[in-house]
Design a protein around this motif. Sequence first.
Motif, short mmCIF file in Angstrom:
data_model
loop_
_atom_site.label_atom_id
_atom_site.label_comp_id
_atom_site.label_asym_id
_atom_site.label_seq_id
_atom_site.Cartn_x
_atom_site.Cartn_y
_atom_site.Cartn_z
N LEU A 101 34.00 19.62 47.86
CA LEU A 101 35.24 20.06 48.50
C LEU A 101 35.76 21.35 47.85
O LEU A 101 36.32 22.22 48.53
CB LEU A 101 36.31 18.97 48.41
N PHE A 102 35.57 21.48 46.54
CA PHE A 102 35.96 22.70 45.85
C PHE A 102 35.11 23.88 46.35
O PHE A 102 35.63 24.98 46.60
CB PHE A 102 35.79 22.53 44.34
N GLY A 103 33.80 23.65 46.51
CA GLY A 103 32.94 24.69 47.06
C GLY A 103 33.37 25.11 48.46
O GLY A 103 33.42 26.30 48.78
N GLY A 104 33.72 24.13 49.28
CA GLY A 104 34.21 24.43 50.62
C GLY A 104 35.53 25.19 50.59
O GLY A 104 35.74 26.11 51.40
N ALA A 105 36.41 24.80 49.67
CA ALA A 105 37.71 25.47 49.56
C ALA A 105 37.55 26.93 49.13
O ALA A 105 38.24 27.82 49.65
CB ALA A 105 38.60 24.73 48.57
N VAL A 106 36.64 27.19 48.19
CA VAL A 106 36.38 28.57 47.76
C VAL A 106 35.84 29.39 48.92
O VAL A 106 36.26 30.54 49.16
CB VAL A 106 35.39 28.59 46.57
N ALA A 107 34.91 28.82 49.70
CA ALA A 107 34.38 29.52 50.87
C ALA A 107 35.48 29.80 51.89
O ALA A 107 35.52 30.87 52.50
CB ALA A 107 33.27 28.68 51.51
N ALA A 108 36.39 28.83 52.07
CA ALA A 108 37.50 29.03 53.01
C ALA A 108 38.44 30.14 52.56
O ALA A 108 38.92 30.93 53.37
CB ALA A 108 38.27 27.72 53.18
N VAL A 109 38.70 30.22 51.25
CA VAL A 109 39.56 31.29 50.72
C VAL A 109 38.92 32.65 50.96
O VAL A 109 39.59 33.62 51.34
CB VAL A 109 39.82 31.06 49.22
N ILE A 110 37.60 32.75 50.75
CA ILE A 110 36.89 34.00 51.03
C ILE A 110 37.06 34.37 52.50
O ILE A 110 37.30 35.53 52.85
CB ILE A 110 35.40 33.86 50.67
N ALA A 111 36.92 33.38 53.38
CA ALA A 111 37.05 33.63 54.81
C ALA A 111 38.46 34.12 55.16
O ALA A 111 38.63 35.03 55.97
CB ALA A 111 36.74 32.35 55.60
N ILE A 112 39.47 33.54 54.53
CA ILE A 112 40.85 33.94 54.79
C ILE A 112 41.08 35.39 54.38
O ILE A 112 41.83 36.13 55.04
CB ILE A 112 41.83 33.01 54.04
#
Length: 296
Positions: free
Chosen positions: A76-87
């Motif tokens: 979930l942390f990996g997904g959250a980091v990817a989501a922040v990059i996308a934002i």
Amino acid sequence: MIDPSIFLVSIFNGLLYASVLFLLSSGLNLIYGVMRIVNLAHGNIFAFGAYACVWLLIAFGIESLPATAWYILPPLFGGAVAAVIAIMVEPTLLRPVYKRPEEFQLIMTFGVLLVLADLMLLLFGPMPLAAREPFFAMGVVDFGGITFPNYNFLVILLGIFVAALLWFLIYRTRLGVMLRATSLDQSMAQAMGVNVKRLMTMTFVIGAFIAGVAGAFLAIKDTATLTLGVNTLVYAFIVMVIGGLGSMKGAFIASLIVGYLRVAVTLLYPEAELMLLWLITAGILLARPQGLFGGR
């Protein structure tokens, strides 16, 4: 005559490859289906999720987490980091080129791919990172002397779960109606009250989050490397071409096709694996350019 245990393990290996490919290509298909952008940066967003997950496990130690949290919190942390990059990427770099020709979009997303590669090199160094304790902790199942890791079943189940979740999201929710309407006609969707810009950002973030989680689960199984994103992106684009750009059903079925082809060729003639996949891709492009389930 193939040994039954080898045959059974090959079935599970095909499902494993298909799950990984679907997890990566589903985000690409979702982004293309709504935004009409072939996002080349998606591969390194996937890799960033992998690195973030492994870094968390190494930095805080496996022992600091409860056993069940090994398989939940780091991915979930990996997904959250990817989501922040996308934002950060979508509004500043991609939104200005939405109305530009496709070559501008490809150049921009390729540039983001290179920036993310250098950023991973700067943050995590050139050496592969591994934290495979959760993988080994789940043990293996024995099929007549041939073992198959239990962790791989978890990745297979994740692929099935994400496929079901995306189907429900797209075809059974109000958000899915807006996504499909925006995909068909952005101007009409905006006239009907849909905030197209916000919806595109949300789509990009959802696709990146799925990629980040997928990269995290794959990194626990193997390792996080600087070439992970590009290598897996090649197979993801093969899946997209075979299944059809923007088709989630096509991505699911093409992932199964490519996954089992990889297993079959690896067993019979491993040197021809990528060559055969590209030949099939070329054949699809010549005979049916929109893919098996893509629209014209």
